[in-house]
Design a protein around this motif. Sequence first.
Motif, PDB file in Angstrom:
ATOM      1  N   LEU A  40      10.953  38.619 146.509  1.00  0.00           N
ATOM      2  CA  LEU A  40      11.839  37.777 147.308  1.00  0.00           C
ATOM      3  C   LEU A  40      13.002  37.253 146.485  1.00  0.00           C
ATOM      4  O   LEU A  40      12.869  37.016 145.281  1.00  0.00           O
ATOM      5  CB  LEU A  40      11.061  36.582 147.878  1.00  0.00           C
ATOM      6  N   GLU A  41      14.125  37.056 147.142  1.00  0.00           N
ATOM      7  CA  GLU A  41      15.263  36.377 146.536  1.00  0.00           C
ATOM      8  C   GLU A  41      15.287  34.933 147.011  1.00  0.00           C
ATOM      9  O   GLU A  41      14.611  34.566 147.979  1.00  0.00           O
ATOM     10  CB  GLU A  41      16.568  37.084 146.924  1.00  0.00           C
ATOM     11  N   ALA A  42      16.058  34.089 146.342  1.00  0.00           N
ATOM     12  CA  ALA A  42      16.163  32.683 146.722  1.00  0.00           C
ATOM     13  C   ALA A  42      16.589  32.557 148.179  1.00  0.00           C
ATOM     14  O   ALA A  42      17.533  33.206 148.617  1.00  0.00           O
ATOM     15  CB  ALA A  42      17.173  31.965 145.821  1.00  0.00           C
ATOM     16  N   GLY A  43      15.858  31.745 148.944  1.00  0.00           N
ATOM     17  CA  GLY A  43      16.177  31.523 150.343  1.00  0.00           C
ATOM     18  C   GLY A  43      15.565  32.528 151.301  1.00  0.00           C
ATOM     19  O   GLY A  43      15.667  32.357 152.524  1.00  0.00           O
ATOM     20  N   GLU A  44      14.903  33.548 150.776  1.00  0.00           N
ATOM     21  CA  GLU A  44      14.313  34.565 151.648  1.00  0.00           C
ATOM     22  C   GLU A  44      12.996  34.057 152.225  1.00  0.00           C
ATOM     23  O   GLU A  44      12.228  33.357 151.573  1.00  0.00           O
ATOM     24  CB  GLU A  44      14.093  35.861 150.879  1.00  0.00           C
ATOM     25  N   LEU A  45      12.731  34.440 153.458  1.00  0.00           N
ATOM     26  CA  LEU A  45      11.552  33.966 154.174  1.00  0.00           C
ATOM     27  C   LEU A  45      10.325  34.815 153.880  1.00  0.00           C
ATOM     28  O   LEU A  45      10.405  36.044 153.819  1.00  0.00           O
ATOM     29  CB  LEU A  45      11.805  33.994 155.681  1.00  0.00           C
ATOM     30  N   VAL A  46       9.187  34.135 153.711  1.00  0.00           N
ATOM     31  CA  VAL A  46       7.901  34.823 153.729  1.00  0.00           C
ATOM     32  C   VAL A  46       7.461  34.956 155.179  1.00  0.00           C
ATOM     33  O   VAL A  46       7.010  36.002 155.625  1.00  0.00           O
ATOM     34  CB  VAL A  46       6.842  34.048 152.915  1.00  0.00           C
ATOM     35  N   PHE A  47       7.581  33.863 155.929  1.00  0.00           N
ATOM     36  CA  PHE A  47       7.367  33.877 157.375  1.00  0.00           C
ATOM     37  C   PHE A  47       8.117  32.698 157.980  1.00  0.00           C
ATOM     38  O   PHE A  47       8.493  31.751 157.277  1.00  0.00           O
ATOM     39  CB  PHE A  47       5.871  33.823 157.748  1.00  0.00           C
ATOM     40  N   ARG A  48       8.360  32.762 159.287  1.00  0.00           N
ATOM     41  CA  ARG A  48       9.039  31.697 160.017  1.00  0.00           C
ATOM     42  C   ARG A  48       8.032  30.845 160.781  1.00  0.00           C
ATOM     43  O   ARG A  48       6.942  31.313 161.130  1.00  0.00           O
ATOM     44  CB  ARG A  48      10.033  32.278 161.042  1.00  0.00           C
ATOM     45  N   LYS A  49       8.424  29.617 161.061  1.00  0.00           N
ATOM     46  CA  LYS A  49       7.636  28.780 161.942  1.00  0.00           C
ATOM     47  C   LYS A  49       7.477  29.486 163.286  1.00  0.00           C
ATOM     48  O   LYS A  49       8.424  30.080 163.819  1.00  0.00           O
ATOM     49  CB  LYS A  49       8.329  27.429 162.148  1.00  0.00           C
ATOM     50  N   ASN A  50       6.268  29.442 163.828  1.00  0.00           N
ATOM     51  CA  ASN A  50       5.884  30.049 165.107  1.00  0.00           C
ATOM     52  C   ASN A  50       5.689  31.555 165.040  1.00  0.00           C
ATOM     53  O   ASN A  50       5.374  32.179 166.056  1.00  0.00           O
ATOM     54  CB  ASN A  50       6.871  29.699 166.235  1.00  0.00           C
ATOM     55  N   ALA A 102       7.991  29.432 155.515  1.00  0.00           N
ATOM     56  CA  ALA A 102       7.747  29.562 154.072  1.00  0.00           C
ATOM     57  C   ALA A 102       8.947  30.265 153.454  1.00  0.00           C
ATOM     58  O   ALA A 102       9.274  31.401 153.835  1.00  0.00           O
ATOM     59  CB  ALA A 102       6.472  30.343 153.810  1.00  0.00           C
ATOM     60  N   VAL A 103       9.622  29.589 152.517  1.00  0.00           N
ATOM     61  CA  VAL A 103      10.892  30.060 151.981  1.00  0.00           C
ATOM     62  C   VAL A 103      10.838  30.068 150.451  1.00  0.00           C
ATOM     63  O   VAL A 103      10.354  29.112 149.830  1.00  0.00           O
ATOM     64  CB  VAL A 103      12.054  29.150 152.449  1.00  0.00           C
ATOM     65  N   ALA A 104      11.347  31.127 149.844  1.00  0.00           N
ATOM     66  CA  ALA A 104      11.382  31.225 148.384  1.00  0.00           C
ATOM     67  C   ALA A 104      12.412  30.253 147.824  1.00  0.00           C
ATOM     68  O   ALA A 104      13.566  30.235 148.259  1.00  0.00           O
ATOM     69  CB  ALA A 104      11.706  32.650 147.961  1.00  0.00           C
ATOM     70  N   ALA A 105      11.988  29.430 146.845  1.00  0.00           N
ATOM     71  CA  ALA A 105      12.904  28.489 146.203  1.00  0.00           C
ATOM     72  C   ALA A 105      13.841  29.195 145.232  1.00  0.00           C
ATOM     73  O   ALA A 105      14.915  28.700 144.929  1.00  0.00           O
ATOM     74  CB  ALA A 105      12.115  27.414 145.466  1.00  0.00           C
ATOM     75  N   GLY A 106      13.440  30.340 144.750  1.00  0.00           N
ATOM     76  CA  GLY A 106      14.221  31.169 143.833  1.00  0.00           C
ATOM     77  C   GLY A 106      13.610  32.553 143.856  1.00  0.00           C
ATOM     78  O   GLY A 106      12.866  32.889 144.780  1.00  0.00           O
ATOM     79  N   ALA A 107      13.914  33.360 142.874  1.00  0.00           N
ATOM     80  CA  ALA A 107      13.286  34.674 142.799  1.00  0.00           C
ATOM     81  C   ALA A 107      11.770  34.498 142.752  1.00  0.00           C
ATOM     82  O   ALA A 107      11.253  33.650 142.018  1.00  0.00           O
ATOM     83  CB  ALA A 107      13.776  35.423 141.569  1.00  0.00           C
ATOM     84  N   ALA A 108      11.050  35.273 143.545  1.00  0.00           N
ATOM     85  CA  ALA A 108       9.598  35.113 143.636  1.00  0.00           C
ATOM     86  C   ALA A 108       8.944  36.441 144.004  1.00  0.00           C
ATOM     87  O   ALA A 108       9.598  37.355 144.529  1.00  0.00           O
ATOM     88  CB  ALA A 108       9.234  34.049 144.672  1.00  0.00           C
TER      89      ALA A 108
END
Length: 233
Positions: A40-50, A102-108
């Motif tokens: 993941l890059e910074a700001g990229e979603l793992v999943f969205r609410k709902n 769930a959002v990446a705070a930075g590279a993850a």
Amino acid sequence: MSRVLDIERRQALLAKSSLFQGLPESLVDDMARGAIGRELEAGELVFRKNDPTDFAALVVEGLIYAIVYGPDGRELILDSAEAGQSIGESALLGAHCHYFSAVAAGAAIVLLLRRCHLLRLMTEPAFIDRVLSLLARRVSRSALALETLCLYSLESRLARYLLDLAERSGDVADGVRVVLPKTQTILAAMLNASRPKINAMLQDWQRSGLIDRMRNELTINDLAELRRRAWSE
């Protein structure tokens, strides 16, 4: 972006995680075969609410924030997961949807753990106890955060946050150093406040000698006074 992590690497990561540590090796191996690595890059979603809860995620590297968004787009950070921790565990117990994004705070890097691969684990009492324990701690943290955000002033919220950082560092003496998030925008989202108000309060505390500050690193000079402010309404 998907990232190929060989089976041995996936097994090792799962075996030392808070969710799978100490479980039978055969069960961990089964889970490792079905897990998918994602970069993941910074700001990229793992999943969205709902989103449907058909998977949870184990953080391999980096930091993942649990975030909800207001109707005006304002962010509120509810919780976080770092390397070795999981996020979205309710998926493993049959929840219908995620209650936060769930959002990446930075590279993850995360391992996606799909519910369909957990059939054997769902009959393992130790695993169920582990998931329930993790969810209970998350609910407790959320309840405490809700109390703090709704009932206490910004000064108390900021003081509580700094005390929590100090306790996590293992140092509870005057002069303890703590590291704030990379930006005050993130800190504002954690404390449900504006960035200018947080900056002004930190400047006031620095002028009074309560803290010393160098960029995003703080030294707490008077823990007793910070505790007093943390519990004043």
